[in-house]
Enzyme design. Structure first.
Site, PDB file in Angstrom:
ATOM      1  N   ASP A 107     -18.104   8.842 -36.167  1.00  0.00           N
ATOM      2  CA  ASP A 107     -18.696   8.482 -37.817  1.00  0.00           C
ATOM      3  C   ASP A 107     -18.733   9.918 -38.827  1.00  0.00           C
ATOM      4  OD1 ASP A 107     -21.471   7.815 -38.090  1.00  0.00           O
ATOM      5  OD2 ASP A 107     -22.274   9.792 -37.875  1.00  0.00           O
ATOM      6  N   GLU A 109     -14.813   5.319 -38.831  1.00  0.00           N
ATOM      7  CA  GLU A 109     -15.616   5.140 -40.747  1.00  0.00           C
ATOM      8  C   GLU A 109     -15.376   6.540 -41.640  1.00  0.00           C
ATOM      9  OE1 GLU A 109     -20.400   5.133 -42.534  1.00  0.00           O
ATOM     10  OE2 GLU A 109     -19.955   6.505 -41.045  1.00  0.00           O
TER      11      GLU A 109
END
Ligand code: BGC
Length: 559
Positions: A223, A282
């Site tokens: 993330d 990401e």
């Protein structure tokens, strides 16, 4: 005549598996809160997911990626992690996680879990102690605490704004009750950013990686991978439109060179485990070239490529996205990835249903048109070289739920932006499994976000075995993709000449044609049709004969 020909004879021998299972894998994103509720409390959970694994197996995906299921106060739906080694009790237990991994493996699917290294929950033990113990606490330096500006420190230390709206700083209180330092949170105040310059943070995450690798997971989705290191001195940006700059411009917040050293150390850990464990980032970086740096051979394996998700339904734009994306990863020898929907974005069946206002409530638009384009876009995506990430429910053609009542919304950005942004709940509404029942088979006890009228007609039960359904289209496409070596593999496409509005590309033994226009366009017949998202006429004639490719349609052909 036929919407698709899933029973077309399979004349092509399966390709030898290239090195690196992830390079052409189809990875299905499971949003645990909304997939299946095993205990009837209205919230999805790990036992619920386990019970639906045979469905994913039959769908034909290679792996699943689970959004965070760790112990968390759920200020940002689990992206505020209080304990990275524990399972959130509402979602299950560690034993449930282990059983889920075991069963997925038994069915031949891999499991990727989310890793949230940029920030923790404000209820994480380190942060609680940093706050409670006040200045001088050894835990302070693991986060970004700074004195404020102004005569009495009443102004934030710099001008950074939170991705969720408002300032990126919150002021603390000293143990004696006086106003204290500020701490940095690039997202909600409940998500304080770690200071990755501190060796304890680096050490802790290497240990967390091992903890989950030891439990057999096949990889991590990292993330906010571009956020871990901030520019030295945390300098001002001098602009108010910082959210807009995310992923498009260089800033002192994102994509600092220092992040790469961290990923190199993680790669060394991943490589010590058998079975090709991977990490997918990401990473929002300003250019495709900067994004490719994350997937150099000694760093992470993949990075999400959001370019297709950002493209309009326009042949020229999509072609440019495909070329730029393939070129960028080719330079570092990585494989491409493609995404059309995820848990943060308006679902593509609605995005393509008409123009969507930026950062505001999404519009339902023309649903029939949106779904038709979405199905065509999916077939196009699944024909590209690289791996494809599917988001739960897109195989049902689920639209964005655009009319959720405001009081039901849980996206933290909704409240922080004064209800002008933060509409991510619309793509997180629990899955419909059955036509009828209290929450359409999601569970026995309702659902944490209300399911809209008509949800049951989109359910798995309603679509299973209906040859025209979106579910059967996905199943047919994934089955063909497995069997046909031209799909997914490699790193290039060869474009054919095509009229404006049409994309036609060739892979070994295979052609994909997509008409993005709102009327049929004539193309030379590429070969024998394999699959299409909307009915096509009887295809006759030798290769090269005129063929009318219907509006908003992708057809796969053997060449
Ligand atoms: C996740 C979001 C989350 C944010 C903060 C994102 O990239 O996909 O859902 O709110 O990170 O962790």
């Amino acid at each position: 005549m036929f919407p698709y020909a899933s029973d077309a004879p399979d004349t092509v021998a399966p390709a030898a598996a290239p090195p690196g299972w992830w390079r052409e894998a189809v990875i299905y994103q499971v949003y645990p809160r909304s997939f299946a509720d095993g205990n009837g409390d209205g919230m999805g959970d790990l036992p619920g997911i386990r019970s639906r694994l045979p469905y994913l197996k039959e769908l034909g995906v290679d792996a699943l990626w689970l959004n965070p299921f760790y112990a968390s106060p759920q200020a940002d739906a689990g992206y505020d992690v209080a304990d990275h080694r524990a399972v959130e009790p509402v979602l299950g237990t560690l034993a449930d996680a282990e059983e889920l991994i075991r069963y997925a493996h038994e069915l031949g699917m891999r499991v990727i879990v989310d890793l949230v290294p940029n920030h923790s929950s404000d209820q994480h033990e380190w942060f609680r102690r940093a706050r409670e113990e006040g200045p001088g606490s050894p835990y302070r330096d693991r986060y970004h605490f700074r004195p404020g500006k102004g005569a009495s420190g009443e102004l934030p230390p710099n001008d950074w704004t939170s991705v969720f709206g408002g300032p990126a700083w919150t002021r603390t209180e000293n143990p004696d009750g006086t106003p204290g330092d500020w701490y940095l949170h690039l997202f909600a105040p409940e998500q304080p950013d770690f200071d990755w310059e501190h060796p304890a943070v680096r050490h802790e995450f290497r240990s967390i990686l091992r903890f989950w690798l030891d439990r057999g997971i096949d990889g991590f989705r990292v993330d906010v991978a571009q956020g871990l290191i901030k520019a030295e001195g945390l300098p001002d940006i001098g602009r108010t439109d910082q959210r807009r700059m995310l992923g498009t411009e260089a800033t002192p917040i994102w994509d600092q060179d220092g992040v790469h050293e961290i990923y190199r150390s993680w790669r060394r850990i991943l490589d010590t485990y058998p079975g090709e464990r991977i990490a997918v980032a990401e990473a929002w970086a300003p250019t495709a070239e900067r994004t490719a740096l994350y997937v150099r051979p000694d760093e992470l394996h993949q990075t999400f490529n959001f370019a297709l998700m950002g493209a309009s339904w326009d042949a020229e734009e999509i072609r440019q996205v495909v070329d730029t994306s393939l070129e960028a990863v080719r330079t570092v020898g990585a494989s491409a990835t493609w995404v059309l929907s995820n848990h943060d974005t308006c679902r593509h069946a609605t995005r393509f249903a008409g123009p969507q206002p930026e950062g505001q409530r999404h519009r339902a638009g023309d649903r029939t048109l949106g779904l038709r384009r979405a199905r065509a876009a999916t077939l196009l995506m699944l024909a590209l070289p690289g791996s494809a990430y599917l988001y739960q429910g897109e195989e049902l053609g689920l639209p964005e739920v655009t009319d959720l009542p405001d009081e039901a919304r849980q996206d933290p950005a909704f409240a922080r932006s004064g209800e002008t942004d933060g509409f991510r709940d619309g793509c997180r509404v629990p899955m419909p499994w059955t036509v009828a029942g209290p929450s359409h088979g999601f569970g026995t006890g309702g659902s944490w976000l209300p399911q809209p009228e008509g949800w049951g007609m989109l359910s798995v039960e309603a679509q299973m075995s209906d040859p025209d359904s979106t579910l059967e289209l996905y199943r047919a496409a994934l089955a063909l993709r497995r069997r046909h070596p031209g799909l997914g593999a490699g790193d290039t496409v060869q474009w054919d000449d095509a009229p404006d509005g049409v994309l036609a590309f060739r892979r070994p033994g295979f052609v994909c044609t997509t008409n993005t226009a709102d009327r049929a366009l004539t193309i030379p017949l590429p070969g024998r049709p394999l699959l299409s998202n909307s009915p096509i006429e009887d295809v006759e004639g030798p290769p090269g004969a005129a063929f009318a490719l219907p509006a908003h349609t992708t057809v796969w052909w053997t060449a």
